[in-house]
Design an enzyme around this catalytic site. Structure first.
Site, mmCIF file in Angstrom:
data_model
loop_
_atom_site.group_PDB
_atom_site.id
_atom_site.type_symbol
_atom_site.label_atom_id
_atom_site.label_comp_id
_atom_site.label_asym_id
_atom_site.label_seq_id
_atom_site.Cartn_x
_atom_site.Cartn_y
_atom_site.Cartn_z
ATOM 1 N N HIS A 47 3.507 -2.058 3.223
ATOM 2 C CA HIS A 47 3.328 -0.799 2.837
ATOM 3 C C HIS A 47 5.129 -0.171 2.292
ATOM 4 C CE1 HIS A 47 0.345 -0.109 5.790
ATOM 5 N NE2 HIS A 47 -0.274 0.793 4.828
ATOM 6 N N ASP A 98 1.399 -1.074 0.091
ATOM 7 C CA ASP A 98 0.366 -0.357 -0.282
ATOM 8 C C ASP A 98 1.046 1.236 -0.072
ATOM 9 O OD1 ASP A 98 -2.135 -1.864 0.509
ATOM 10 O OD2 ASP A 98 -2.796 -0.589 1.450
ATOM 11 N N ASP A 99 0.227 2.407 -0.172
ATOM 12 C CA ASP A 99 0.209 3.792 -0.494
ATOM 13 C C ASP A 99 1.509 3.978 -1.786
ATOM 14 O OD1 ASP A 99 -0.815 3.808 2.407
ATOM 15 O OD2 ASP A 99 0.467 3.708 3.583
ATOM 16 N N HIS A 108 -5.181 9.482 0.629
ATOM 17 C CA HIS A 108 -5.174 8.588 1.131
ATOM 18 C C HIS A 108 -6.226 8.950 3.110
ATOM 19 C CE1 HIS A 108 -3.460 5.635 4.138
ATOM 20 N NE2 HIS A 108 -3.026 4.832 3.401
ATOM 21 N N HIS A 153 -6.677 3.344 -4.326
ATOM 22 C CA HIS A 153 -6.132 3.736 -3.235
ATOM 23 C C HIS A 153 -6.504 5.110 -2.058
ATOM 24 C CE1 HIS A 153 -5.119 2.499 1.121
ATOM 25 N NE2 HIS A 153 -4.267 2.821 0.946
#
Length: 257
Positions: A225, A78-79, A133, A129
């Protein structure tokens, strides 16, 4: 699904449940009972749809199971993408011949389109995503949710050279019925997780590895991440976790759609 707030900004402090490593064997059988699980081995995992493919609506329920069958695991990242850490993660995945799902934000995709293309070229899947965020987006208007999800989708498609994200993961698990339905109508299956490695808190490589080993009984989708700070512990943890999972007889797949 855990909510991450505070802490490093995106995510906050979480309390891990204490589960024994002995639960791993039980967990492998429990996975098959999940509502989203699939029966028996599935075809070999493939990359994101080719550019220009028609959008097909998918299920609105939050996916957790693996398309690799009852002994499958899903690596989700993620991210990112992030120029310091994403290439290192990609190198490790290639070394161990693992395909993963990258949940990228719109801002990071727009800032680093070459990395998005690298993810796709390596056979991994893309996940929306959101743009920014925002872990509190479930408390905001439908118009705001729509902009966060659909603007990110457009940014990811542009960055990737036309490849659509196949999933939508709400920041911090901030799903709503509306956001799930909207994402699904655009061919993006809502995506959850079973094992939160807590790597965003930088608890140490040993702690990240131990969390995976302890909580794998919870289900097959693992959360890591590749952005949002120093991810060196994540890289080292993956260097240990990926071969360990293979040694335990797990195979790597993608979340079900």
């Amino acid at each position: 699904m855990a909510r991450h707030s505070g802490g490093r900004g995106w995510y906050g402090k979480v309390v891990g449940a204490a589960l024994g490593v002995t639960m791993l064997a039980v967990g492998a059988s429990v996975w098959t009972a999940q509502a989203d699980s699939v029966g028996g081995p599935s075809p070999k995992a493939s990359a994101s749809p080719a550019p220009g493919g028609a959008v097909q609506p998918v299920g609105t329920s939050i996916a957790h199971a693996s398309d690799a069958g009852p002994r499958g695991v899903n690596i989700t990242i993620d991210d990112g993408p992030d120029p310091a850490w994403t290439p290192q993660v990609l190198d490790l995945l290639a070394e161990y011949e693992v395909k993963a799902t990258f949940c990228v934000t719109g801002t990071q995709a727009a800032a680093h389109p070459d990395l998005v293309k690298d993810v796709v070229a390596a056979g991994h899947r893309l996940c929306d995503h959101s743009v920014s965020h925002d872990t509190g987006m479930d408390g905001k208007s439908e118009a705001y949710q729509s902009k966060e999800i659909l603007d990110a989708e457009k940014m990811i498609i542009k960055a990737s050279g036309g490849v659509r994200p196949m999933y939508y993961r709400a920041p911090g698990g901030a799903f709503t019925p509306y956001s799930r339905e909207l994402a699904a109508s655009h061919g993006m299956r809502p995506l959850g997780w079973n094992v939160d490695t807590k790597d965003f808190e930088r608890p140490g490589t040993d702690a990240i590895v131990e969390t995976v080993q302890r909580e794998l009984a919870n289900g097959p989708t693992l959360l890591f991440h590749d952005a949002g700070g120093d991810r060196s512990q994540t890289v080292e943890a993956l260097r240990r976790v990926l071969p360990w999972l293979a040694e335990q007889g797990y195979s790597f797949g993608f979340p079900v759609r």
